[in-house]
Design a protein around this motif. Structure first.
Motif, PDB file in Angstrom:
ATOM      1  N   LEU A 222       0.879  -1.160   0.000  1.00 56.24           N
ATOM      2  CA  LEU A 222       0.000   0.000   0.000  1.00 56.24           C
ATOM      3  C   LEU A 222       0.916   1.208   0.000  1.00 56.24           C
ATOM      4  O   LEU A 222       1.931   1.223   0.697  1.00 56.24           O
ATOM      5  N   VAL A 223       0.557   2.236  -0.751  1.00 54.88           N
ATOM      6  CA  VAL A 223       1.364   3.451  -0.806  1.00 54.88           C
ATOM      7  C   VAL A 223       0.536   4.584  -0.222  1.00 54.88           C
ATOM      8  O   VAL A 223      -0.461   5.008  -0.816  1.00 54.88           O
ATOM      9  N   GLY A 224       0.932   5.046   0.946  1.00 55.34           N
ATOM     10  CA  GLY A 224       0.258   6.164   1.592  1.00 55.34           C
ATOM     11  C   GLY A 224       0.863   7.475   1.138  1.00 55.34           C
ATOM     12  O   GLY A 224       2.064   7.565   0.887  1.00 55.34           O
ATOM     13  N   VAL A 225       0.004   8.497   1.020  1.00 53.34           N
ATOM     14  CA  VAL A 225       0.450   9.815   0.588  1.00 53.34           C
ATOM     15  C   VAL A 225      -0.021  10.830   1.623  1.00 53.34           C
ATOM     16  O   VAL A 225      -1.206  10.894   1.941  1.00 53.34           O
ATOM     17  N   ALA A 226       0.923  11.612   2.137  1.00 54.68           N
ATOM     18  CA  ALA A 226       0.600  12.666   3.102  1.00 54.68           C
ATOM     19  C   ALA A 226       1.278  13.957   2.661  1.00 54.68           C
ATOM     20  O   ALA A 226       2.369  13.928   2.089  1.00 54.68           O
ATOM     21  N   VAL A 227       0.636  15.081   2.927  1.00 58.44           N
ATOM     22  CA  VAL A 227       1.197  16.378   2.561  1.00 58.44           C
ATOM     23  C   VAL A 227       1.120  17.334   3.746  1.00 58.44           C
ATOM     24  O   VAL A 227       0.455  17.069   4.742  1.00 58.44           O
ATOM     25  N   ALA A 228       1.818  18.443   3.587  1.00 56.82           N
ATOM     26  CA  ALA A 228       1.779  19.565   4.534  1.00 56.82           C
ATOM     27  C   ALA A 228       2.100  19.127   5.961  1.00 56.82           C
ATOM     28  O   ALA A 228       3.065  18.416   6.192  1.00 56.82           O
ATOM     29  N   GLU A 229       1.261  19.556   6.931  1.00 55.47           N
ATOM     30  CA  GLU A 229       1.515  19.270   8.348  1.00 55.47           C
ATOM     31  C   GLU A 229       1.659  17.782   8.630  1.00 55.47           C
ATOM     32  O   GLU A 229       2.491  17.371   9.421  1.00 55.47           O
ATOM     33  N   GLU A 230       0.800  17.003   7.971  1.00 53.43           N
ATOM     34  CA  GLU A 230       0.811  15.568   8.233  1.00 53.43           C
ATOM     35  C   GLU A 230       2.129  14.938   7.787  1.00 53.43           C
ATOM     36  O   GLU A 230       2.679  14.072   8.453  1.00 53.43           O
ATOM     37  N   ALA A 231       2.659  15.399   6.664  1.00 53.30           N
ATOM     38  CA  ALA A 231       3.941  14.886   6.178  1.00 53.30           C
ATOM     39  C   ALA A 231       5.055  15.237   7.171  1.00 53.30           C
ATOM     40  O   ALA A 231       5.921  14.402   7.453  1.00 53.30           O
ATOM     41  N   SER A 232       5.032  16.441   7.703  1.00 52.97           N
ATOM     42  CA  SER A 232       6.036  16.847   8.699  1.00 52.97           C
ATOM     43  C   SER A 232       5.959  15.972   9.937  1.00 52.97           C
ATOM     44  O   SER A 232       6.977  15.521  10.462  1.00 52.97           O
ATOM     45  N   LEU A 233       4.737  15.718  10.401  1.00 47.41           N
ATOM     46  CA  LEU A 233       4.543  14.872  11.584  1.00 47.41           C
ATOM     47  C   LEU A 233       5.075  13.457  11.319  1.00 47.41           C
ATOM     48  O   LEU A 233       5.800  12.897  12.133  1.00 47.41           O
ATOM     49  N   ILE A 234       4.713  12.882  10.187  1.00 45.44           N
ATOM     50  CA  ILE A 234       5.104  11.510   9.854  1.00 45.44           C
ATOM     51  C   ILE A 234       6.619  11.372   9.746  1.00 45.44           C
ATOM     52  O   ILE A 234       7.191  10.382  10.199  1.00 45.44           O
ATOM     53  N   GLU A 235       7.285  12.369   9.172  1.00 47.25           N
ATOM     54  CA  GLU A 235       8.741  12.302   9.029  1.00 47.25           C
ATOM     55  C   GLU A 235       9.457  12.184  10.368  1.00 47.25           C
ATOM     56  O   GLU A 235      10.551  11.654  10.445  1.00 47.25           O
TER      57      GLU A 235
END
Length: 135
Positions: A80-93
């Motif tokens: 599965l390939v999840g895609v996150a942007v903006a705030e959520e991407a920062s949190l996930i990183e």
């Protein structure tokens, strides 16, 4: 040269880039973008073959969260390939492997711990050779 490197002026050009190119670099949209890769068991892959292309996940707030692209539906892949942007991407990183697994399981009601063989994420925002990704 990645756009993040150009935007942060992490490298110098000699001679300097023309003004029109520097202005274009400033105008191009750019932000945090993160992929989450979830390797699934064969049983879960068989189940997902009949599911929609995009699998929704729980979002805590508007404009936060991510979605999974159901790659097994279209291929022999078990990802599965999840895609996150903006705030959520920062949190996930910022999450370590254990935190990432917990984060995904709390937000993806179609997944159980037994379905996941492995999990990983991109970290383009932290990569000094990229410093971000297109959004």
């Amino acid at each position: 040269v990645p756009l993040g490197v150009l935007k942060k002026k992490a490298i110098q050009f000699t001679p300097e880039l023309p003004l029109a190119k520097r202005e274009a670099i400033e105008r191009v949209g750019f932000g945090k973008f993160c992929k989450i890769l979830v390797q699934l068991t064969d049983a879960k892959v068989r189940e997902l073959k009949t599911q929609p292309s995009w699998l929704k996940v729980f979002m805590e707030k508007p404009k936060r969260g991510f979605q999974f692209f159901n790659l097994p539906k279209y291929s022999a892949s078990n990802l599965l390939v999840g895609v996150a942007v903006a705030e959520e991407a920062s949190l996930i990183e910022e999450l370590n492997d254990e935190q990432l697994r917990k984060y995904v399981l709390e937000r993806a009601p179609f997944l159980k711990a037994k379905d996941i063989l492995n999990i990983d994420k991109s970290q383009w925002g932290r990569d000094p050779a990229a410093l971000g990704a297109y959004c």
